[in-house]
Design an enzyme around this catalytic site. Structure first.
Site, short mmCIF file in Angstrom:
data_model
loop_
_atom_site.label_atom_id
_atom_site.label_comp_id
_atom_site.label_asym_id
_atom_site.label_seq_id
_atom_site.Cartn_x
_atom_site.Cartn_y
_atom_site.Cartn_z
N GLY A 26 8.20 18.24 -6.29
CA GLY A 26 9.67 18.71 -6.57
C GLY A 26 9.70 19.39 -8.02
CD GLU B 150 7.61 8.35 -7.79
OE1 GLU B 150 7.16 8.93 -6.81
OE2 GLU B 150 8.14 8.83 -8.86
CB THR C 207 10.45 -22.26 18.30
OG1 THR C 207 10.13 -23.04 19.68
CG2 THR C 207 11.56 -22.79 17.67
CB CYS D 205 4.80 15.07 -7.71
SG CYS D 205 2.99 15.31 -7.49
CG HIS E 121 4.17 10.59 -8.42
ND1 HIS E 121 5.09 10.82 -7.37
CD2 HIS E 121 3.09 11.42 -8.56
CE1 HIS E 121 4.40 11.53 -6.62
NE2 HIS E 121 3.35 11.84 -7.38
CE LYS F 7 11.16 -25.95 21.58
NZ LYS F 7 12.19 -25.25 22.56
NE ARG G 243 -6.89 17.87 -3.64
CZ ARG G 243 -7.78 16.91 -3.62
NH1 ARG G 243 -9.13 16.99 -4.47
NH2 ARG G 243 -7.72 15.83 -2.81
#
Length: 555
Positions: free
Chosen positions: A393, A517, A199, A391, A515, A234, A472
């Site tokens: 990929g 995801e 601790t 992207c 994207h 404690k 971009r």
């Protein structure tokens, strides 16, 4: 420039604020602890939001190295932020904005701009009160319209960069009613060699926090196992909190189990009692049943997915990992992600990919590892392996098609090979005159129109989708007719920009300039990832059928 407050803030509004700090070391899981607490409060019927404080001088995370900082998460309004905001969105089911990320760069920039415009009327501009006031303003504005705002302070207590923020929180607590403020401190409780939970690191961390003027109301111990009762006692004694305010947050295999773990500890109930709020008339069991069913859902199949990228830090692709996990929940598939380093696979890419049931090539920047990604895409195209490109990929799938199918051997992206005679990927027209790097890409949520009767239309179950972008460069309009001469087609567009590609000669070959995801959630998986896993499952079933038939013939 950040928006100005609508009115003078009134503490009597009764909004609740939970401040989460961390001690001993970074990377303890403050963000997951904060997000899990928010999930439990949301389950109890409260409108919860979250704010991440990043004490670095960068204005945002957009230009930061993924090796050091993990992925750059993109919000719907185009904000490039810390990956913890991705966890907030996934756990809370809420879309955040740039206002939910406070950085030192943003704060100092705003204060200096006000000084230059004369807003301070000749006063000496200082950390206190000008910087601390701006920090408090940002937190309150982000919390507007909600019941509870959870604020995570990045870094570790004692870091020099974090001092103005901790002072702002001290002032915040002074200005609000005590029942509206709760301080949660997340700390490490390691084991000694003889198996004892230690601790002392926690004690020193809390001592540091108290020296700044902050007393934690709740202590959360990060450890490999639950805290022993003696350990809790404690910690409570030496850190001046009730034993009932010390909670365990042990290691788990799946971060989505953390809300269930801390609920078993009673943390949510303690928080509501401490903040003097009553949950809606939903029993503790009922309000977590949906989440429990979701994260403990049985898996009926398993697949191996190769993630081909160049950053060997898992956090650099966190949202892709999570999106695959969400798709696995929806399809009841156990997904094992196999990391494949695109920079080292040129000579043996077939060996690395042969074991994969499907391949994902995620986004990224720079020329390193590109040759390996192109080889991976070529392998998927030639061997009918389910492929999902995101992207970069997506862009490399275009380059691979131009090089190996259309015969433009020198075709490439102008970003990676500026002198290429066939720039099938070129810079966005609005980027020609852009000279600065931060916050200047095509960012945030944009709508894509999808051609009917295509794979993409089946994936999204419609002809329109809205997804987040960060790029971009784009497909060069001058090459679209040539690129579509073969089996490749662009089935999704936005204002004449190519957003989705697919192949008619392949069982599942899908690329997206955006994207997907970033919008995936545990209870609302991303459509491209769900369809990808379904295709992987179907491909495995077909392989199994072929093997069985072959064995029968041999018999």
């Amino acid at each position: 420039m950040p928006k100005e407050p609508e009115t003078e803030y009134d503490p009597s509004l009764g909004r609740k604020f939970i401040f989460v700090t961390g001690g001993v070391m970074s990377g303890l899981g403050k963000g997951i602890t904060a997000a899990s607490t928010g999930r439990l409060l949301s389950n109890a019927g409260f409108d919860v939001t979250a704010v991440k404080i990043d004490p670095y001088l960068n204005v945002d995370a957009g230009t930061m190295n993924p090796y050091q900082h993990g992925e750059v998460y993109v919000l719907k309004d185009g904000g490039e932020v810390d990956l913890d905001l991705g966890n907030y969105e996934r756990f809370l089911g809420e879309d955040m904005t740039s206002d939910h990320n406070v950085t030192t760069g943003k704060t100092y920039k705003h204060v200096i701009e006000k000084e230059r415009s004369g807003d301070y009327l000749g006063k000496t501009v200082q950390i206190i009160p000008h910087i601390t006031d701006d920090i408090k303003r940002r937190i309150r504005e982000a919390a507007a319209g909600t019941d509870v705002c959870i604020v995570e302070v990045g870094g570790t207590v004692g870091d020099i960069e974090g001092m103005p923020y901790l002072e702002a929180l001290r002032q915040f607590a002074h200005e609000e009613a005590s029942e509206n403020i709760l301080f949660t401190h997340v700390t490490l409780v390691p084991y000694s060699k003889n198996g004892e939970q230690k601790t002392k690191p926690t004690q020193h961390s809390v001592k540091e926090l108290r020296s700044i003027g902050l007393q934690p109301d709740i202590l959360v111990g990060r450890c490999s196992d639950r805290l022993e009762p003696a350990t809790k006692e404690k910690i409570a004694l030496f850190c001046d909190v009730p034993t009932t305010a010390v909670f365990s947050n042990p290691d788990v295999d799946d971060i989505y189990h953390v809300p269930l773990v801390i609920e078993e500890e009673g943390l949510d109930q303690h928080v509501m009692e401490r903040l003097n709020v009553a949950e809606e008339a939903i029993t503790t069991t009922d309000r977590t049943n949906t989440w429990r069913e979701l994260v403990t859902r049985e898996r009926t199949s398993s697949v191996d997915v190769a993630l081909v990228g160049k950053y060997d830090l898992e956090d650099a692709y966190m949202s892709v990992h999570e999106a695959l996990k969400h798709a696995g929940i929806e399809t009841q598939t156990e997904v094992t992600v196999q990391w494949v380093d695109s920079d080292e696979m040129l000579d043996h890419h077939e060996d690395r990919l042969r074991e994969a049931d499907g391949v994902v090539v995620p986004g990224g920047f720079g020329s390193r590892g590109i040759a390996g990604k192109l080889k991976a895409i070529e392998y998927c195209r030639e061997h009918n392996v389910p492929f999902l490109g995101l992207c970069l990929g997506f862009q490399m799938a275009v380059v691979e098609h131009a090089q190996n199918v259309l015969g433009f051997a020198d075709a490439h992206s102008a970003e990676l090979q500026p002198e290429t005679p066939h720039p099938v990927i070129d810079i966005l027209p609005e980027q020609y005159d852009v000279e600065t790097m931060g916050g200047t890409m095509r960012l945030g949520a944009h709508e894509t129109n999808i051609d009917p009767n295509t794979l993409a239309a089946a994936v999204y179950n419609g002809t329109v989708c809205t997804e987040r972008h960060r790029h971009r460069y784009e497909v060069n309009p001058e090459y679209i007719d040539k690129l579509e001469a073969g089996a490749l087609s662009f089935s999704g567009q936005a204002n004449n920009r190519m957003e989705i590609l697919e192949r008619s000669d392949h069982p599942f070959f899908l690329g997206t300039q955006f994207h997907p995801e970033f919008r995936s959630r545990p209870d609302r998986a991303s459509p491209p990832f769900v369809s990808f896993l379904k295709s992987v499952d179907s491909t495995l079933d077909a392989r199994s059928l072929n093997v069985s038939t072959s064995e029968e013939v041999q018999i």
